[in-house]
Design a protein around this motif. Structure first.
Motif, PDB file in Angstrom:
ATOM      1  N   GLY A  86     -37.406 -36.560 -64.376  1.00 10.64           N
ATOM      2  CA  GLY A  86     -38.527 -36.658 -65.319  1.00 10.64           C
ATOM      3  C   GLY A  86     -38.274 -37.688 -66.406  1.00 10.64           C
ATOM      4  O   GLY A  86     -39.171 -38.467 -66.758  1.00 10.64           O
ATOM      5  N   HIS A  87     -37.038 -37.724 -66.940  1.00 12.84           N
ATOM      6  CA  HIS A  87     -36.755 -38.642 -68.051  1.00 12.84           C
ATOM      7  C   HIS A  87     -36.909 -40.103 -67.626  1.00 12.84           C
ATOM      8  O   HIS A  87     -37.541 -40.903 -68.325  1.00 12.84           O
ATOM      9  CB  HIS A  87     -35.342 -38.401 -68.582  1.00 12.84           C
ATOM     10  CG  HIS A  87     -35.224 -37.143 -69.393  1.00 12.84           C
ATOM     11  ND1 HIS A  87     -34.278 -36.964 -70.369  1.00 12.84           N
ATOM     12  CD2 HIS A  87     -35.929 -35.990 -69.362  1.00 12.84           C
ATOM     13  CE1 HIS A  87     -34.415 -35.764 -70.911  1.00 12.84           C
ATOM     14  NE2 HIS A  87     -35.401 -35.150 -70.301  1.00 12.84           N
ATOM     15  N   GLY A  88     -36.316 -40.461 -66.477  1.00 15.26           N
ATOM     16  CA  GLY A  88     -36.400 -41.845 -66.002  1.00 15.26           C
ATOM     17  C   GLY A  88     -37.826 -42.242 -65.683  1.00 15.26           C
ATOM     18  O   GLY A  88     -38.281 -43.346 -66.035  1.00 15.26           O
ATOM     19  N   LEU A  89     -38.557 -41.331 -65.042  1.00 17.27           N
ATOM     20  CA  LEU A  89     -39.934 -41.643 -64.651  1.00 17.27           C
ATOM     21  C   LEU A  89     -40.832 -41.751 -65.880  1.00 17.27           C
ATOM     22  O   LEU A  89     -41.708 -42.626 -65.947  1.00 17.27           O
ATOM     23  CB  LEU A  89     -40.452 -40.557 -63.695  1.00 17.27           C
ATOM     24  CG  LEU A  89     -39.712 -40.516 -62.344  1.00 17.27           C
ATOM     25  CD1 LEU A  89     -39.995 -39.216 -61.605  1.00 17.27           C
ATOM     26  CD2 LEU A  89     -40.078 -41.717 -61.485  1.00 17.27           C
ATOM     27  N   ALA A  90     -40.606 -40.873 -66.867  1.00 13.59           N
ATOM     28  CA  ALA A  90     -41.413 -40.935 -68.090  1.00 13.59           C
ATOM     29  C   ALA A  90     -41.135 -42.236 -68.843  1.00 13.59           C
ATOM     30  O   ALA A  90     -42.055 -42.877 -69.378  1.00 13.59           O
ATOM     31  CB  ALA A  90     -41.113 -39.736 -68.977  1.00 13.59           C
ATOM     32  N   THR A  91     -39.885 -42.654 -68.869  1.00 13.68           N
ATOM     33  CA  THR A  91     -39.550 -43.910 -69.564  1.00 13.68           C
ATOM     34  C   THR A  91     -40.256 -45.082 -68.873  1.00 13.68           C
ATOM     35  O   THR A  91     -40.846 -45.952 -69.537  1.00 13.68           O
ATOM     36  CB  THR A  91     -38.016 -44.118 -69.571  1.00 13.68           C
ATOM     37  OG1 THR A  91     -37.414 -42.986 -70.190  1.00 13.68           O
ATOM     38  CG2 THR A  91     -37.621 -45.372 -70.329  1.00 13.68           C
ATOM     39  N   ALA A  92     -40.228 -45.084 -67.532  1.00 10.68           N
ATOM     40  CA  ALA A  92     -40.904 -46.152 -66.787  1.00 10.68           C
ATOM     41  C   ALA A  92     -42.405 -46.137 -67.073  1.00 10.68           C
ATOM     42  O   ALA A  92     -43.032 -47.193 -67.277  1.00 10.68           O
ATOM     43  CB  ALA A  92     -40.654 -45.962 -65.286  1.00 10.68           C
ATOM     44  N   TYR A  93     -42.968 -44.931 -67.138  1.00 10.18           N
ATOM     45  CA  TYR A  93     -44.416 -44.782 -67.367  1.00 10.18           C
ATOM     46  C   TYR A  93     -44.815 -45.388 -68.723  1.00 10.18           C
ATOM     47  O   TYR A  93     -45.762 -46.159 -68.820  1.00 10.18           O
ATOM     48  CB  TYR A  93     -44.768 -43.296 -67.315  1.00 10.18           C
ATOM     49  CG  TYR A  93     -46.189 -42.971 -67.683  1.00 10.18           C
ATOM     50  CD1 TYR A  93     -47.205 -43.015 -66.725  1.00 10.18           C
ATOM     51  CD2 TYR A  93     -46.524 -42.598 -68.991  1.00 10.18           C
ATOM     52  CE1 TYR A  93     -48.524 -42.690 -67.072  1.00 10.18           C
ATOM     53  CE2 TYR A  93     -47.835 -42.285 -69.339  1.00 10.18           C
ATOM     54  CZ  TYR A  93     -48.820 -42.330 -68.379  1.00 10.18           C
ATOM     55  OH  TYR A  93     -50.116 -42.016 -68.727  1.00 10.18           O
ATOM     56  N   TYR A  94     -44.055 -45.028 -69.791  1.00  9.82           N
ATOM     57  CA  TYR A  94     -44.441 -45.526 -71.120  1.00  9.82           C
ATOM     58  C   TYR A  94     -44.108 -47.011 -71.277  1.00  9.82           C
ATOM     59  O   TYR A  94     -44.792 -47.728 -72.020  1.00  9.82           O
ATOM     60  CB  TYR A  94     -43.794 -44.684 -72.227  1.00  9.82           C
ATOM     61  CG  TYR A  94     -44.367 -43.278 -72.296  1.00  9.82           C
ATOM     62  CD1 TYR A  94     -45.679 -43.060 -72.730  1.00  9.82           C
ATOM     63  CD2 TYR A  94     -43.618 -42.181 -71.891  1.00  9.82           C
ATOM     64  CE1 TYR A  94     -46.216 -41.774 -72.773  1.00  9.82           C
ATOM     65  CE2 TYR A  94     -44.147 -40.889 -71.938  1.00  9.82           C
ATOM     66  CZ  TYR A  94     -45.446 -40.691 -72.377  1.00  9.82           C
ATOM     67  OH  TYR A  94     -45.985 -39.420 -72.415  1.00  9.82           O
ATOM     68  N   LEU A  95     -43.070 -47.491 -70.555  1.00  9.61           N
ATOM     69  CA  LEU A  95     -42.814 -48.946 -70.586  1.00  9.61           C
ATOM     70  C   LEU A  95     -44.045 -49.675 -70.054  1.00  9.61           C
ATOM     71  O   LEU A  95     -44.490 -50.684 -70.620  1.00  9.61           O
ATOM     72  CB  LEU A  95     -41.597 -49.293 -69.718  1.00  9.61           C
ATOM     73  CG  LEU A  95     -40.221 -49.168 -70.369  1.00  9.61           C
ATOM     74  CD1 LEU A  95     -39.110 -49.338 -69.327  1.00  9.61           C
ATOM     75  CD2 LEU A  95     -40.040 -50.186 -71.507  1.00  9.61           C
ATOM     76  N   ALA A  96     -44.597 -49.148 -68.950  1.00  6.47           N
ATOM     77  CA  ALA A  96     -45.744 -49.814 -68.319  1.00  6.47           C
ATOM     78  C   ALA A  96     -47.022 -49.613 -69.109  1.00  6.47           C
ATOM     79  O   ALA A  96     -47.792 -50.566 -69.318  1.00  6.47           O
ATOM     80  CB  ALA A  96     -45.910 -49.287 -66.893  1.00  6.47           C
ATOM     81  N   THR A  97     -47.262 -48.368 -69.569  1.00  2.00           N
ATOM     82  CA  THR A  97     -48.560 -48.094 -70.213  1.00  2.00           C
ATOM     83  C   THR A  97     -48.620 -48.550 -71.671  1.00  2.00           C
ATOM     84  O   THR A  97     -49.618 -49.100 -72.104  1.00  2.00           O
ATOM     85  CB  THR A  97     -48.885 -46.584 -70.173  1.00  2.00           C
ATOM     86  OG1 THR A  97     -47.778 -45.870 -70.736  1.00  2.00           O
ATOM     87  CG2 THR A  97     -49.138 -46.099 -68.762  1.00  2.00           C
TER      88      THR A  97
END
Ligand code: FAD
Length: 404
Positions: free
Chosen positions: A30-41
Motif C-alpha cells: 500500500g505504501h509504495g503504491l500510494a506514493t506512486a499514485y500521489y507522485l502521478a496525481t
C-alpha cells in the motif's frame, strides 16, 4: 451505482520493463503504491516504476487487521495519523471504487488505574489536536458494546475505556488496488515478480537498482518494503534500528453482525472487530522472537483465545476460518522512520511495525511530496532516521493496540 461498486478495479496490463525511470519505488504494498499514485496525481511525475518481488499487496498490506485510527499519544503521531484518517474518509470517492470504509468507533479498554491514567493522557493530547477521543466508563461501554463481558467477577474487570469515535476498518487490499489502478492509469509502471537484489551507487549517491530482471537506473529511489526494511538498507549501505518480528492474526467464520465498535485490550493483549461480512477479525501481541517468516502457530491461537473468552465468553464454540502472519519492522519507539537516509537520492519509509496500514494515504501523499520537492515536509520531519542519534525519540508504545 452498479458501475461504482464493481468488485474488481480495472488495472491496466503490466508494461514492459524500461532501463531507466525518474523514480523507482521498491515495494508494491500500500505504501509504495500510494506514493506512486500521489507522485502521478499531485505532482505530475509519471515516469515511475513500482518494483514488487511478489504480487501486488501480498505483504503486510493484505495481512493486517485493517484498523484505522488517530488516537495516538505523541502530538506528532496524532497530527500525522489524523491527516491519514481524513484522507481515508474520501478514498472510495477519489478512486471511484468502494474500499468498504466503515466507521465503527474504537474502544481501548482499561483494566487498571494506570491504564485509565494513560487513557486520560491520550484523550487530552487527542482533544488538544482536534481528534475525537474521551474516557468513558462501564455504563457507556455497555451501550456501545452490549455483548462485552463487563462483569466485575473476572481476572481483569473493565474499569473504563478510551473511546475514539472516528476509529474505522476498511477492505485493506482494496486500498492497494485503488492506488495501483489510479497510478497505472496515469502511466506508472507496476512491475510484479521484480525483486531488488542490490542498490547501485556512485559514491554516496544511489543511481539505480539491481533486480532479478537486470539493472534499472533511477533518478530517485524510495524504499517501502516493511518487514524487509533492514535487508534493503543493508544493500544500500546503512543500518536501521529495526527488528523484524512476526505478527499473527486470525478470522472466524462469518456470523450475524453483533459487534459494532473495534475492541482493544492492552492488558489482555487482544483486539477484535467484525467485518461487514460478519467475520470476527482477531489479533494479539507480536511473536516474541525475530524471524523472517510468516508461519502461524498454535501457541498464538491458544493464547489469544484464552484472553478473548474473558471479554466474549459466548465465542467459545466459534470456528476459526483462517490464521496467518506478517513480518513487522519494529522501531524502538513504536514510531515510523521516514525521510532522508545517509545515501543521497535514496528515501526511506519504514518502521511501520504493527501500525502502518492506517498510515497508507498520508505516507503516500507525504513521501510523494518529499520526492517531488526534495524536501521532507514538516508533518513527517519528526520521524527522521537521525532522531535516534539526536536522542529525540517519539515514544508511542503507550498507544499501541496491545503489548508487543
Ligand atoms: P507491505 O504491504 O508489506 O509492502 C512491502 C512490499 O515490499 C511487499 O509486498 C514485499 O513483497 C516487497 N518487497 C520486499 N522486499 C523486496 C525486494 N527486495 N524487492 C522488491 N519488493 C520487495 N496496521 C494498522 O494500521 N492497523 C492494523 O490493524 C494492523 N494490523 C496488522 C496485523 C498484522 C497481522 C500485520 C502483519 C500487520 C498489521 N499492521 C496494521 C501493520 C501494517 O500491515 C503494515 O505496517 C503496513 O501494511 C505496511 O505497508 P507497506 O506497504 O509498507 O508494506
Amino acid at each position: 451505482l452498479r458501475r461504482r461498486y464493481r468488485p474488481v478495479p480495472d488495472l491496466p496490463p503490466e508494461p514492459d520493463l524500461k532501463k531507466r525511470y525518474d523514480v523507482v519505488i521498491i515495494g508494491g504494498g500500500g505504501h509504495g503504491l500510494a506514493t506512486a499514485y500521489y507522485l502521478a496525481t499531485v505532482h505530475g511525475i509519471r515516469d515511475v516504476a513500482v518494483l514488487e518481488k511478489g504480487y501486488l499487496a501480498g505483504g503486510n498490506t493484505a495481512r493486517n487487521t485493517a484498523i484505522i485510527r488517530s488516537n495516538y499519544l505523541t502530538p506528532e503521531g496524532v497530527a500525522f495519523y489524523d491527516e491519514s484518517v481524513r484522507l481515508f474518509q474520501g478514498l472510495s470517492e477519489e478512486f471511484d471504487f468502494n474500499i468498504l470504509y466503515s466507521e465503527r468507533g474504537h474502544l481501548t479498554l482499561a483494566h487498571t488505574d494506570a491504564a485509565i491514567r494513560t487513557a486520560r493522557w491520550r484523550a487530552e493530547v487527542n482533544k488538544h489536536l482536534g481528534v475525537a477521543s474521551e474516557v468513558i466508563y462501564p455504563d457507556e461501554i455497555a451501550r456501545l458494546a452490549p455483548n462485552l463481558n463487563l462483569s466485575r467477577d473476572v481476572r481483569h474487570p473493565v474499569l473504563g475505556a478510551l473511546y475514539h469515535e472516528p476509529g474505522a476498518i476498511a477492505r485493506h487490499d482494496a486500498v492497494a488496488w485503488g492506488y495501483a489502478t489510479g497510478a497505472a492509469r496515469r502511466g506508472v509502471s507496476i512491475l510484479q515478480k521484480t525483486e531488488v537484489t542490490g542498490i547501485v551507487k556512485d559514491g554516496d549517491r544511489a543511481i539505480g537498482v539491481e533486480t532479478n530482471r537486470g539493472r534499472i537506473e533511477a533518478g530517485q529511489i524510495v524504499q517501502q518494503v516493511a518487514g524487509a526494511s533492514t535487508l534493503l538498507a543493508d544493500m544500500a549501505g546503512f543500518r536501521l534500528p529495526i527488528r523484524t518480528v512476526p505478527l499473527q492474526a486470525c478470522v472466524s467464520l462469518p456470523v450475524k453482525p453483533f459487534l459494532d465498535p473495534i475492541i482493544v485490550s492492552g492488558s489482555l493483549h487482544v483486539y477484535i472487530s467484525q467485518t461487514p461480512r460478519g467475520e470476527l477479525v482477531m489479533g494479539g501481541a507480536s511473536d516474541p522472537y525475530p524471524l523472517y517468516g510468516t508461519r502461524s502457530t498454535l501457541d498464538f491461537k491458544e493464547g489469544l483465545m484464552a484472553n478473548m473468552l474473558e471479554l466474549f465468553p459466548f465465542l467459545a464454540e466459534m470456528k476459526i476460518l483462517r490464521q496467518w502472519a506478517g513480518m513487522t519492522d519494529m522501531s524502538p519507539d513504536f514510531s515510523p522512520i521516514m525521510g532522508e537516509t545517509p545515501i543521497r537520492n535514496y528515501w526511506l519509509d519504514s518502521g511501520w511495525g504493527t501500525w502502518g496500514f492506517k498510515a497508507t494515504p498520508v505516507v503516500g501523499k507525504r513521501m510523494a511530496e518529499t520526492v517531488a520537492t526534495g524536501t521532507v515536509p514538516e508533518l513527517i520531519r519528526p520521524f527522521r532516521l537521525a532522531r535516534f542519534d539526536d536522542i529525540e525519540l517519539l515514544g508511542d508504545k503507550g498507544a499501541a493496540s496491545v503489548g508487543h
